[in-house]
Design an enzyme around this catalytic site. Structure first.
Site, PDB file in Angstrom:
ATOM      1  N   SER A  84      44.634  41.008  40.396  1.00 49.03           N
ATOM      2  CA  SER A  84      43.259  40.554  40.169  1.00 49.03           C
ATOM      3  C   SER A  84      43.160  39.957  38.771  1.00 49.03           C
ATOM      4  CB  SER A  84      42.322  41.760  40.295  1.00 49.03           C
ATOM      5  OG  SER A  84      40.989  41.383  40.057  1.00 49.03           O
TER       6      SER A  84
ATOM      7  N   GLU B 132      44.238  54.911  33.169  1.00 48.16           N
ATOM      8  CA  GLU B 132      43.970  55.619  34.412  1.00 48.16           C
ATOM      9  C   GLU B 132      44.438  54.844  35.634  1.00 48.16           C
ATOM     10  OE1 GLU B 132      39.718  55.829  33.319  1.00 48.16           O
ATOM     11  OE2 GLU B 132      39.424  55.183  35.382  1.00 48.16           O
TER      12      GLU B 132
ATOM     13  N   CYS C 263      34.415  41.690  29.405  1.00 45.10           N
ATOM     14  CA  CYS C 263      33.253  41.445  30.281  1.00 45.10           C
ATOM     15  C   CYS C 263      32.188  42.512  30.005  1.00 45.10           C
ATOM     16  CB  CYS C 263      33.682  41.486  31.745  1.00 45.10           C
ATOM     17  SG  CYS C 263      35.022  40.337  32.118  1.00 45.10           S
TER      18      CYS C 263
ATOM     19  N   ASN D 294      28.942  49.298  39.575  1.00 47.20           N
ATOM     20  CA  ASN D 294      29.012  50.735  39.328  1.00 47.20           C
ATOM     21  C   ASN D 294      28.508  50.960  37.904  1.00 47.20           C
ATOM     22  OD1 ASN D 294      29.603  53.365  39.966  1.00 47.20           O
ATOM     23  ND2 ASN D 294      31.737  53.217  39.352  1.00 47.20           N
TER      24      ASN D 294
ATOM     25  N   GLY E   9      42.554  46.595  32.263  1.00 47.63           N
ATOM     26  CA  GLY E   9      43.293  45.472  31.723  1.00 47.63           C
ATOM     27  C   GLY E   9      43.278  44.223  32.578  1.00 47.63           C
ATOM     28  N   GLU E  10      43.648  43.124  31.938  1.00 48.11           N
ATOM     29  CA  GLU E  10      43.753  41.836  32.621  1.00 48.11           C
ATOM     30  C   GLU E  10      45.252  41.594  32.869  1.00 48.11           C
ATOM     31  OE1 GLU E  10      42.162  39.330  34.103  1.00 48.11           O
ATOM     32  OE2 GLU E  10      44.130  38.373  34.175  1.00 48.11           O
TER      33      GLU E  10
ATOM     34  N   SER F 138      38.293  37.221  39.896  1.00 47.73           N
ATOM     35  CA  SER F 138      37.020  37.864  39.577  1.00 47.73           C
ATOM     36  C   SER F 138      36.030  36.777  39.166  1.00 47.73           C
ATOM     37  CB  SER F 138      37.209  38.894  38.467  1.00 47.73           C
ATOM     38  OG  SER F 138      37.942  39.979  38.971  1.00 47.73           O
ATOM     39  N   LEU F 139      35.265  36.305  40.129  1.00 50.15           N
ATOM     40  CA  LEU F 139      34.412  35.147  39.890  1.00 50.15           C
ATOM     41  C   LEU F 139      33.057  35.565  39.297  1.00 50.15           C
ATOM     42  CD1 LEU F 139      34.553  32.053  40.311  1.00 50.15           C
ATOM     43  CD2 LEU F 139      33.373  32.399  42.487  1.00 50.15           C
ATOM     44  N   HIS F 140      32.295  36.321  40.052  1.00 47.56           N
ATOM     45  CA  HIS F 140      31.019  36.922  39.622  1.00 47.56           C
ATOM     46  C   HIS F 140      29.877  35.938  39.368  1.00 47.56           C
ATOM     47  CE1 HIS F 140      33.695  40.226  39.379  1.00 47.56           C
ATOM     48  NE2 HIS F 140      34.063  40.078  38.138  1.00 47.56           N
TER      49      HIS F 140
ATOM     50  N   CYS G 102      31.768  45.820  32.264  1.00 47.24           N
ATOM     51  CA  CYS G 102      32.980  46.581  32.577  1.00 47.24           C
ATOM     52  C   CYS G 102      33.258  47.628  31.513  1.00 47.24           C
ATOM     53  CB  CYS G 102      34.151  45.600  32.683  1.00 47.24           C
ATOM     54  SG  CYS G 102      35.755  46.406  32.803  1.00 47.24           S
TER      55      CYS G 102
END
Ligand code: SAH
Ligand code: SF4
Length: 383
Positions: free
Chosen positions: A201, A99, A123, A300, A169-170, A224-226, A126
């Protein structure tokens, strides 16, 4: 897996040719040297071979007998935010789906693009990471998402100004294709998206961050730390077990120094997990004095994921706390929420609506319609 005759006999996609390959194809046929440029511009506009009326009829028919114009097939289009957000689901050759999301703002339009079917990082918050990994996208499959978005926006009198690799995807796990796609996106004779308006990202593949810094492509890097402590990040972003926070931030610093671009750090806010005073202090300690900016993304909700979104008050409180500790902070808008905003969620929902849980790419002949069958991905392991 049964393979339909249609799939076996399908022509290769013209957009899969690099510019050099396109030039070679025409050269071999004794065509003038301006021909590849003409075709390249038309492909970037999303035109069909039949529409390239500036080409002689014989050239068009040679092309049409050797190639399809493109490979992506739009399966579904959903509008959200009173038409400001469009979510698109595409079928790739072989049957997998990906998508893309278009977000319209007053003076710009951003496309969120996918680079893999599923994601090998896994993750737990996700939607993309929940499914099995499918495959890497090829450069033209990434590029075609932008071509389609540009065409759609152009029909509205808008321009595609920004591209973010924040879909499925990464990106750095599909390094060569992503770099090639970025070059194509930025090609002034193609889409002409400024490199400075392209964001890659990453969950933190440290050696690839360093490699990207050497490419001479000053794209914006988002990390993308988080979590700002390794025990928590090991859980939230499992690749952290290979490349811990200190190594990642050092690589981001090298990237910032080399490209002179401020790095942004993404932080998905998960209630009670990474939105506490302790997290704010740890993050501030980690980033203080760095050429960095923090993007807070309220979680989300993803079906089956054991996390909750913090209240808006708490989100604003966390942002204010970080600012008081000296960090530059933005709270990401929650675009497309009612249509499963976080990339991978439209696809996840459609799959669950259809009751599918296949780990195969699905039938190659899946129909290009909302009633079509589409596929699930197979998660592999990060290497
Ligand atoms: N794999 C890359 C790029 C795709 S994900 C990466 O992780 O950076 C793009 C961003 O969306 C990442 O920052 C990711 O953490 C975030 N994201 C994923 N799932 C989310 C969810 N359910 N809610 C909010 N953000 C999410
Ligand atoms: Fe992959 Fe990014 Fe999702 Fe993690 S957040 S599973 S790295 S797409």
């Amino acid at each position: 897996m049964t393979v339909s005759l249609a799939a076996v006999t399908q022509l290769p996609s013209l957009s899969a040719l690099s510019r050099e390959e396109l030039a070679a194809w025409f050269r071999e046929r004794g065509e003038p040297s301006y021909r590849p440029g003409q075709v390249w511009r038309r492909l970037a506009a999303g035109d069909e071979i039949e529409e390239m009326t500036e080409l002689p009829m014989s050239t068009r028919s040679d092309l049409a007998s050797a190639f399809r114009s493109r490979s992506l097939v739009e399966l579904r289009r959903l509008a959200a935010d009173r038409g400001l957000t469009t979510k698109l689901l595409y079928r790739l050759d072989g049957g997998y789906t990906v998508e893309a999301v278009i977000m319209r703002y007053p003076r710009r339009a951003t496309l969120c693009i996918s680079s893999q079917v599923g994601c090998p990082i896994g993750c737990p918050f996700c939607a993309t990471g929940q499914g099995p990994f499918g495959r890497n996208l090829r450069p033209h499959e990434i590029w075609e998402q932008a071509v389609a978005a540009r065409r759609l926006l152009r029909a509205e009198g808008r321009r595609l100004t920004h591209v973010v690799f924040m879909g499925m995807g990464e990106p750095l796990a599909n390094y060569a294709s992503v770099v090639e796609a970025v070059r194509r996106l930025a090609d002034p004779e193609g889409l002409g998206v400024s490199l400075r308006r392209i964001t890659v990202s990453t969950a933190g593949l440290v050696p690839r961050v360093d490699k990207l810094a050497q490419e001479g492509l000053p794209v914006r890097l988002a990390i993308s730390l988080h979590a700002a402590r390794d025990d928590l990040r090991d859980q939230l972003v499992p690749i952290n077990r290979h490349y811990p926070i200190a190594d990642l931030v050092a690589a981001a610093d090298r990237y910032a120094a080399r490209t002179r671009r401020r790095v942004s750090y993404e932080w998905v806010l998960l209630a009670g997990i990474n939105d506490t005073e302790r997290d704010a202090l740890e993050l501030a300690r980690l980033l203080q004095g760095r050429l960095a900016h923090v993007n807070l993304i309220p979680f989300n909700p993803v079906a089956g994921a054991p996390y909750r979104e913090p209240s808006p008050t708490r989100v604003q409180g966390f942002a204010a706390r970080l600012r008081s500790l000296g960090l530059g902070v933005t709270v990401r808008d929650t675009r497309g929420r009612e249509q499963d905003a976080a990339c991978g969620q439209l696809r996840a929902r459609v799959l669950s609506e259809l009751g599918e849980r296949a780990s195969s790419p699905g039938p190659p002949g899946a129909q290009p319609a909302a009633t079509g069958t589409w596929s699930q991905t197979a998660r592999g392991r990060a290497g």
